[in-house]
Design a protein around this motif. Sequence first.
Motif, PDB file in Angstrom:
ATOM      1  N   PRO A  57       0.821  -1.228   0.000  1.00 32.48           N
ATOM      2  CA  PRO A  57       0.000   0.000   0.000  1.00 32.48           C
ATOM      3  C   PRO A  57       0.847   1.268   0.000  1.00 32.48           C
ATOM      4  O   PRO A  57       0.404   2.305  -0.496  1.00 32.48           O
ATOM      5  CB  PRO A  57      -0.801  -0.129   1.302  1.00 32.48           C
ATOM      6  N   TYR A  58       2.058   1.164   0.555  1.00 37.72           N
ATOM      7  CA  TYR A  58       2.951   2.321   0.593  1.00 37.72           C
ATOM      8  C   TYR A  58       3.330   2.757  -0.824  1.00 37.72           C
ATOM      9  O   TYR A  58       3.226   3.939  -1.179  1.00 37.72           O
ATOM     10  CB  TYR A  58       4.197   1.953   1.391  1.00 37.72           C
ATOM     11  N   PHE A  59       3.758   1.808  -1.631  1.00 36.84           N
ATOM     12  CA  PHE A  59       4.152   2.136  -2.996  1.00 36.84           C
ATOM     13  C   PHE A  59       2.929   2.425  -3.869  1.00 36.84           C
ATOM     14  O   PHE A  59       3.016   3.202  -4.830  1.00 36.84           O
ATOM     15  CB  PHE A  59       4.992   1.006  -3.597  1.00 36.84           C
ATOM     16  N   ARG A  60       1.814   1.798  -3.566  1.00 35.90           N
ATOM     17  CA  ARG A  60       0.594   2.097  -4.336  1.00 35.90           C
ATOM     18  C   ARG A  60       0.206   3.562  -4.175  1.00 35.90           C
ATOM     19  O   ARG A  60      -0.142   4.253  -5.151  1.00 35.90           O
ATOM     20  CB  ARG A  60      -0.534   1.180  -3.881  1.00 35.90           C
ATOM     21  N   ALA A  61       0.265   4.037  -2.919  1.00 37.14           N
ATOM     22  CA  ALA A  61      -0.048   5.445  -2.680  1.00 37.14           C
ATOM     23  C   ALA A  61       0.989   6.350  -3.341  1.00 37.14           C
ATOM     24  O   ALA A  61       0.663   7.410  -3.900  1.00 37.14           O
ATOM     25  CB  ALA A  61      -0.107   5.714  -1.181  1.00 37.14           C
ATOM     26  N   MET A  62       2.260   5.932  -3.310  1.00 35.86           N
ATOM     27  CA  MET A  62       3.337   6.750  -3.871  1.00 35.86           C
ATOM     28  C   MET A  62       3.212   6.914  -5.386  1.00 35.86           C
ATOM     29  O   MET A  62       3.357   8.013  -5.932  1.00 35.86           O
ATOM     30  CB  MET A  62       4.692   6.118  -3.525  1.00 35.86           C
ATOM     31  N   CYS A  64       0.516   5.865  -7.420  1.00 37.36           N
ATOM     32  CA  CYS A  64      -0.825   5.953  -8.009  1.00 37.36           C
ATOM     33  C   CYS A  64      -1.576   7.200  -7.564  1.00 37.36           C
ATOM     34  O   CYS A  64      -2.765   7.359  -7.857  1.00 37.36           O
ATOM     35  CB  CYS A  64      -1.634   4.709  -7.668  1.00 37.36           C
ATOM     36  N   SER A  65      -0.916   8.066  -6.835  1.00 37.24           N
ATOM     37  CA  SER A  65      -1.517   9.318  -6.388  1.00 37.24           C
ATOM     38  C   SER A  65      -0.694  10.477  -6.955  1.00 37.24           C
ATOM     39  O   SER A  65       0.307  10.277  -7.661  1.00 37.24           O
ATOM     40  CB  SER A  65      -1.567   9.372  -4.857  1.00 37.24           C
ATOM     41  N   ASN A  66      -1.121  11.654  -6.649  1.00 35.64           N
ATOM     42  CA  ASN A  66      -0.461  12.836  -7.209  1.00 35.64           C
ATOM     43  C   ASN A  66       0.734  13.269  -6.364  1.00 35.64           C
ATOM     44  O   ASN A  66       0.850  14.428  -5.960  1.00 35.64           O
ATOM     45  CB  ASN A  66      -1.472  13.984  -7.333  1.00 35.64           C
ATOM     46  N   PHE A  67       1.631  12.309  -6.056  1.00 38.94           N
ATOM     47  CA  PHE A  67       2.870  12.647  -5.364  1.00 38.94           C
ATOM     48  C   PHE A  67       3.967  12.880  -6.388  1.00 38.94           C
ATOM     49  O   PHE A  67       3.914  12.388  -7.536  1.00 38.94           O
ATOM     50  CB  PHE A  67       3.285  11.530  -4.404  1.00 38.94           C
ATOM     51  N   LEU A  68       4.969  13.638  -6.014  1.00 38.87           N
ATOM     52  CA  LEU A  68       6.081  13.933  -6.923  1.00 38.87           C
ATOM     53  C   LEU A  68       6.770  12.662  -7.398  1.00 38.87           C
ATOM     54  O   LEU A  68       7.241  12.567  -8.540  1.00 38.87           O
ATOM     55  CB  LEU A  68       7.099  14.847  -6.221  1.00 38.87           C
ATOM     56  N   GLU A  69       6.832  11.658  -6.477  1.00 36.32           N
ATOM     57  CA  GLU A  69       7.545  10.421  -6.803  1.00 36.32           C
ATOM     58  C   GLU A  69       6.925   9.686  -8.001  1.00 36.32           C
ATOM     59  O   GLU A  69       7.587   8.845  -8.625  1.00 36.32           O
ATOM     60  CB  GLU A  69       7.564   9.482  -5.588  1.00 36.32           C
ATOM     61  N   ARG A  70       5.675  10.000  -8.311  1.00 40.03           N
ATOM     62  CA  ARG A  70       4.996   9.296  -9.401  1.00 40.03           C
ATOM     63  C   ARG A  70       5.760   9.419 -10.712  1.00 40.03           C
ATOM     64  O   ARG A  70       5.762   8.484 -11.542  1.00 40.03           O
ATOM     65  CB  ARG A  70       3.575   9.840  -9.529  1.00 40.03           C
ATOM     66  N   HIS A  71       6.417  10.560 -10.890  1.00 42.05           N
ATOM     67  CA  HIS A  71       7.091  10.812 -12.154  1.00 42.05           C
ATOM     68  C   HIS A  71       8.609  10.755 -12.021  1.00 42.05           C
ATOM     69  O   HIS A  71       9.309  11.023 -12.993  1.00 42.05           O
ATOM     70  CB  HIS A  71       6.668  12.184 -12.688  1.00 42.05           C
ATOM     71  N   GLN A  72       9.108  10.401 -10.836  1.00 45.12           N
ATOM     72  CA  GLN A  72      10.551  10.375 -10.631  1.00 45.12           C
ATOM     73  C   GLN A  72      11.123   9.003 -10.980  1.00 45.12           C
ATOM     74  O   GLN A  72      10.503   7.973 -10.719  1.00 45.12           O
ATOM     75  CB  GLN A  72      10.916  10.736  -9.182  1.00 45.12           C
ATOM     76  N   ALA A  73      12.312   9.019 -11.538  1.00 39.22           N
ATOM     77  CA  ALA A  73      12.973   7.760 -11.894  1.00 39.22           C
ATOM     78  C   ALA A  73      13.735   7.174 -10.727  1.00 39.22           C
ATOM     79  O   ALA A  73      14.019   5.964 -10.698  1.00 39.22           O
ATOM     80  CB  ALA A  73      13.921   7.988 -13.082  1.00 39.22           C
ATOM     81  N   LYS A  74      14.077   8.005  -9.765  1.00 39.35           N
ATOM     82  CA  LYS A  74      14.797   7.532  -8.579  1.00 39.35           C
ATOM     83  C   LYS A  74      14.055   7.958  -7.314  1.00 39.35           C
ATOM     84  O   LYS A  74      13.675   9.132  -7.193  1.00 39.35           O
ATOM     85  CB  LYS A  74      16.225   8.081  -8.562  1.00 39.35           C
ATOM     86  N   GLN A 109      11.568  -2.477  11.176  1.00 41.42           N
ATOM     87  CA  GLN A 109      11.273  -1.050  11.026  1.00 41.42           C
ATOM     88  C   GLN A 109      11.003  -0.706   9.563  1.00 41.42           C
ATOM     89  O   GLN A 109      10.072   0.045   9.247  1.00 41.42           O
ATOM     90  CB  GLN A 109      12.436  -0.220  11.573  1.00 41.42           C
ATOM     91  N   ALA A 110      11.807  -1.267   8.666  1.00 39.15           N
ATOM     92  CA  ALA A 110      11.603  -1.008   7.245  1.00 39.15           C
ATOM     93  C   ALA A 110      10.291  -1.612   6.761  1.00 39.15           C
ATOM     94  O   ALA A 110       9.546  -0.991   5.979  1.00 39.15           O
ATOM     95  CB  ALA A 110      12.771  -1.572   6.443  1.00 39.15           C
ATOM     96  N   ALA A 111       9.977  -2.841   7.224  1.00 38.13           N
ATOM     97  CA  ALA A 111       8.722  -3.487   6.834  1.00 38.13           C
ATOM     98  C   ALA A 111       7.519  -2.678   7.320  1.00 38.13           C
ATOM     99  O   ALA A 111       6.498  -2.581   6.623  1.00 38.13           O
ATOM    100  CB  ALA A 111       8.673  -4.902   7.393  1.00 38.13           C
ATOM    101  N   SER A 112       7.650  -2.082   8.494  1.00 41.73           N
ATOM    102  CA  SER A 112       6.578  -1.233   9.008  1.00 41.73           C
ATOM    103  C   SER A 112       6.427   0.025   8.157  1.00 41.73           C
ATOM    104  O   SER A 112       5.314   0.409   7.783  1.00 41.73           O
ATOM    105  CB  SER A 112       6.874  -0.861  10.464  1.00 41.73           C
ATOM    106  N   MET A 113       7.545   0.654   7.839  1.00 38.24           N
ATOM    107  CA  MET A 113       7.510   1.885   7.045  1.00 38.24           C
ATOM    108  C   MET A 113       6.944   1.633   5.646  1.00 38.24           C
ATOM    109  O   MET A 113       6.105   2.396   5.152  1.00 38.24           O
ATOM    110  CB  MET A 113       8.925   2.454   6.946  1.00 38.24           C
TER     111      MET A 113
END
Length: 584
Positions: A57-62, A64-74, A109-113
């Motif tokens: 869900p973390y990456f889905r939100a990143m 699939c939503s209007n976040f800057l990361e949507r269009h970033q390659a890194k 911690q990473a799995a939680s984040m």
Amino acid sequence: MDPPAVEVFQYKDEEQSSNLLLQLNALRRENILTDVSLCSDDTEIPCHRNVLVSSSPYFRAMFCSNFLERHQAKIYLKGIASSVLSSIIDYVYTGVISISIGVVLPLMQAASMLQYGRLFEACSGFLQEQLSPDNCLSMIRLSEILNCNSLRAKAKEMAVRSFSDVSASEDLRELSLPELMGYLEDDSLCAEEEQVFETLVAWIHHDPLARRGAISDLFMKVRLRYIHPTYLFQFIANDPLIQSSTLCTELIESVRRLMFSVSSKCSGDAAAEIKPWVAPRRYSYQDMLVVVGGRKNNEQTSRETLVFDEKSGKWQWLAKLPIRLYKASYVALHSVLYVLGGLTTNTKHSPVSASTYTLSLKTNQWRTAEPMLEPRFAHQSVSYLRFIFVLGGLGPDRRLTSSVERYDSMFNQWELVSPMPEAVLHPAVAATNQRIYVFGGEDAMQNPVRMIQVYHTARNMWSKMESRTVKNVSAPAVILDDRVYIIGGYTRRVIAYDTKANHFVKCANLKERRMHHSATVLNHKLYVTGGRCINGHDVVEDLDNFECYDPKADTWTCQGALPYKLFDHGCLTLTHISHTWAKS
């Protein structure tokens, strides 16, 4: 006729999903069709957005939503080490990951984040496997930081179950007052109340200036009713912390007045005012049925001690009695088994003994205690409040005696009290409501005595009354639901005596004419073990019976059998802490 054609055939490829992941992982490793890189430290990990979106869900939100990361390659992920991130991406593409003690915390911690819930719980499961009494309190702290409910629940369960070990740890001394209070008031805590008191004292002494004022609040969590009176009045009452608190000293004095009063009831106004006294016993306290001594297989006096495991339905062996004692008496007081007197059959002249042996389930070791004032055998014993009363029997001269002596567990002393009006052998004895009832038995000429003898414990006085209903010899008596049940005794009869109404009620009969058996109460039911019976041909047989009586249904049911035939033994109920009793 041709069979009808199958219109639809649904094919399911069991390997398709796993093969697809393998192919995607191969593409990732060759950097084919990857469209985003996850960056940590100086490491870039090429990935497929659609795989990341599908896995979290973390990456889905990143993406699939209007976040800057949507269009970033890194995408730069702060706070996650590159080695941990690489392991997680491998897990996403393969479903496989290695969890070790060195990486579990950053991985968790990473799995939680990144919202990989199953991976988070896998890490929690790994930590749960590492739980021990030494680290469970630290794990609780960690679970709160990570907001991991499953780890917190398991660590708390261990802390409660292994409190005897946890209470000695340094971590416990660092608990806050509300945290310690939470443990001490927990009904499932596996600890004797003496240890609960010692724990709170140790906690206060860790920081006396800041914590001394908490003594009264903490002491209210100790369930005073389940503390041995010697420990309560000689150790706790004299503790400087207790003496420094007016409320604590008042509580001790209130309990002292209650225990020394003539009333054994704890539901009255006086008892209700003492909250630590009326608090229910903890769930971890468990009642166990114990069988000890007696004549085994009609061959020799037994040294065996058995405990019945209700869950498995099997008998387990405890430590053996130090010596063979024929026709000793058996009684339980303060969760300790007492074996009193008897003939010492492993010596040449079989002298009559005044010895007292004790056994607790906690240690599973026999110890000697203060001996009786008079040697005797074939006598009766009964416990009441803090006392043991020993009645009658045969003395060193093998003659019937009417003497009665009393053991005070608070002061570890024996004293003679008023003798029975009539000396009887093998009566049924029970104690309730400030009185000891002695039903029937036989006289020195072996004639049945149809009489009830009553001893008033506070007045040290006896009374007696004739009763044609009483005709038992070698029958046990037990207290259940304010009634005295007399079970058999050269008869199949079972009768219940209402002490207040002076009235007998007939119950369901035994299957055989039974005598020299023993009985106890466990979980509101009556259990009978062993004994001897007179069969249809008037032949005496030894028994290995183990039967249960339900007073509500007025029915008897078989509970299996003892490991051997047994009579003139003890059958008692002992209480122990479920996690601490010592098995041999």
